[in-house]
Design a protein around this motif. Structure first.
Motif, PDB file in Angstrom:
ATOM      1  N   LEU A  70      -6.944   7.947 -10.526  1.00 31.13           N
ATOM      2  CA  LEU A  70      -7.989   8.361  -9.637  1.00 31.13           C
ATOM      3  C   LEU A  70      -7.649   8.720  -8.207  1.00 31.13           C
ATOM      4  N   LEU A  71      -6.811   7.902  -7.519  1.00 29.05           N
ATOM      5  CA  LEU A  71      -6.341   8.332  -6.280  1.00 29.05           C
ATOM      6  C   LEU A  71      -5.735   9.716  -6.167  1.00 29.05           C
ATOM      7  N   GLN A 128      -8.629   6.710   1.166  1.00 29.25           N
ATOM      8  CA  GLN A 128      -8.865   5.419   0.343  1.00 29.25           C
ATOM      9  C   GLN A 128      -9.180   4.665   1.282  1.00 29.25           C
ATOM     10  N   CYS A 162      -8.631  12.484  -6.716  1.00 26.79           N
ATOM     11  CA  CYS A 162      -9.712  12.582  -5.485  1.00 26.79           C
ATOM     12  C   CYS A 162      -8.787  13.198  -4.290  1.00 26.79           C
ATOM     13  N   ALA A 199     -15.351   7.876  -5.769  1.00 23.97           N
ATOM     14  CA  ALA A 199     -14.895   7.106  -7.155  1.00 23.97           C
ATOM     15  C   ALA A 199     -14.478   5.688  -6.745  1.00 23.97           C
ATOM     16  N   THR A 200     -14.284   4.855  -7.567  1.00 28.29           N
ATOM     17  CA  THR A 200     -14.034   3.404  -7.425  1.00 28.29           C
ATOM     18  C   THR A 200     -12.544   3.069  -8.127  1.00 28.29           C
ATOM     19  N   SER A 201     -11.591   3.046  -7.231  1.00 30.99           N
ATOM     20  CA  SER A 201     -10.189   2.526  -7.610  1.00 30.99           C
ATOM     21  C   SER A 201     -10.032   1.040  -7.916  1.00 30.99           C
ATOM     22  N   LYS A 210      -6.718   3.907 -12.803  1.00 27.14           N
ATOM     23  CA  LYS A 210      -6.987   3.657 -11.231  1.00 27.14           C
ATOM     24  C   LYS A 210      -6.149   4.188 -10.472  1.00 27.14           C
ATOM     25  N   THR A 239     -12.325   7.905  -2.142  1.00 25.40           N
ATOM     26  CA  THR A 239     -12.174   6.668  -3.050  1.00 25.40           C
ATOM     27  C   THR A 239     -12.285   5.359  -2.385  1.00 25.40           C
TER      28      THR A 239
END
Length: 233
Positions: A140-141, A220, A144, A116-118, A137, A160
């Motif tokens: 999301l961290l 990340q 994931c 995924a893109t944070s 955003k 991520t």
């Protein structure tokens, strides 16, 4: 671990109301000898995402790699932050990723990979007038990291990327983001002396979904030209 087919096959999604032409991406992929299919999908709708994931199985017979990249950016101060504005952002930038991962994980080959893109606005910095974007955003961290643990028994890796300032249609939007002038000025305080390019984020995703990253999950990867490690001068 999954053995990926030699002939690469790709499925991309696009939003029908978006002005960007998905056929150009299809043509670029096919120009290097791979197969590519474009499917209309609104990640804000579960039925659209289910159809997207199922199309991959029907067309290719398997699903190995997923990159959840869809997102929106809207500028709004706290005073302007209505429930509907906040919920719209969550529905696309956070729940949209959940929908994609949920639908794809149900069909994914064991040993696959998801990314995924944070954003540095969610992972490191605050951004005034963008608290809803930063909250999505940041969420999301956590999403994931937890999915990395949950899906580990199937050897499905979940990571991520955290892009810094990247020149893209989104960041070039002067109303909701920095715009062209703002991006140009930003290069002066990024250690590498410039903002990033979309292909540099793509290469980071390619690494995280490759066998070279076979023991990396729940992590990340910051792609920012050194912006987050530079001491303010």
């Amino acid at each position: 671990m999954a053995t990926y087919p030699t002939l690469q096959q790709h499925l991309i999604s696009y939003l029908e109301s978006d002005p960007h032409d998905a056929s150009k991406t299809v043509e670029a992929v096919e120009a290097v000898g791979a197969r590519c299919i474009a499917v209309a999908c609104d990640v804000g709708k579960s039925e659209d995402v289910e159809k997207l994931a199922q199309t991959a199985i029907e067309e290719f017979g398997r699903l190995d790699i997923v990159a959840a990249l869809a997102g929106i950016l809207r500028k709004a101060s706290l005073h302007e932050m209505t429930d509907s504005r906040f919920e719209e952002m969550m529905n696309i930038d956070l729940l949209g990723v959940l929908r994609v991962f949920r639908s794809c994980a149900a069909r994914m080959t064991d040993g696959g990979s998801m990314v995924a893109t944070s954003s540095i606005a969610g992972g490191h910095y605050g951004w005034d007038h963008h608290s809803h974007y930063a909250a999505a955003k940041a969420g999301l961290l956590g999403l994931c990291r937890s999915l990395a643990v949950e899906l580990a028994p199937r050897e499905i890796r979940v990571n991520t990327i955290i892009p810094g300032l990247i020149e893209s249609p989104q960041s070039l939007d002067a109303e909701n983001s920095l715009g062209k002038a703002g991006l140009k000025a930003a290069g002066s305080y990024i250690p590498l002396g410039r903002v990033g390019r979309l292909e540099e984020c793509a290469r980071a995703i390619r690494f995280l979904t490759s066998d070279d990253a076979s023991f990396i999950t729940g992590q990340q990867l910051i792609v920012d030209g050194g912006q987050t490690v530079r001491w303010p001068s």
